[in-house]
Design an enzyme around this catalytic site. Sequence first.
Site, PDB file in Angstrom:
ATOM      1  N   LYS A 102       0.843  -1.192   0.000  1.00 35.24           N
ATOM      2  CA  LYS A 102       0.000   0.000   0.000  1.00 35.24           C
ATOM      3  C   LYS A 102       0.882   1.246   0.000  1.00 35.24           C
ATOM      4  CE  LYS A 102      -3.072   0.025   3.275  1.00 35.24           C
ATOM      5  NZ  LYS A 102      -4.006  -0.220   4.368  1.00 35.24           N
ATOM      6  N   HIS A 104      -0.077   4.040   1.338  1.00 31.80           N
ATOM      7  CA  HIS A 104      -0.479   4.869   2.473  1.00 31.80           C
ATOM      8  C   HIS A 104      -0.472   4.006   3.729  1.00 31.80           C
ATOM      9  CE1 HIS A 104      -4.115   2.930   0.969  1.00 31.80           C
ATOM     10  NE2 HIS A 104      -4.566   2.992   2.200  1.00 31.80           N
TER      11      HIS A 104
END
Length: 187
Positions: A102, A104
Amino acid sequence: MSKSASRARLFEIIRRRSFGRGEVTLASGRKSDFYFNLKPTMLDPEGATLLAELTYEALKDDELDFIGGLEMGAVPLAGALAQISWIKGHPIAAFFVRKKPKEHGAKLAVEGLAKGETLEGKRVVIVEDVTTTGGSAMKAVESVREAGANVVLVLTMVDREEGANDTFGQAGLPFRSLYKASEFLKG
């Protein structure tokens, strides 16, 4: 139900829900005239239970700490096995490896570990729903090795028998399967 009866019943569920004929392009890029999509079996109540039970039986003596693999195929398998291993009194924790971390949050490649928990020095099995050349499973192997895990085995539900055995052999990894594609192609 006996192990052989469970295996025969799961075979029928896979044949009915997850096996088909027709030209497809596989994750490896190869073309094939048959395919397996195990998601309908993995997400069926009876299929999920039988997969978890047979996987647990195949792994219970391997002294494992964790089971996991590359998203998406390994997620239902690892989760179901974690649950049944708890019920059977021999817990094996689960995780999964993102195809791409990911961008984030914690930006993790390996998901499912609690804060402060690590794969460092842990005995891990990589699971996969269907294996062709072994390339997808090797991505998971590389990620968990980078996290310090000791990968002791790769286990697939269905081996398409198209090179995975060689791939894992060259990597020094034992490889097992619950079923071989040839079993489904006979009939």
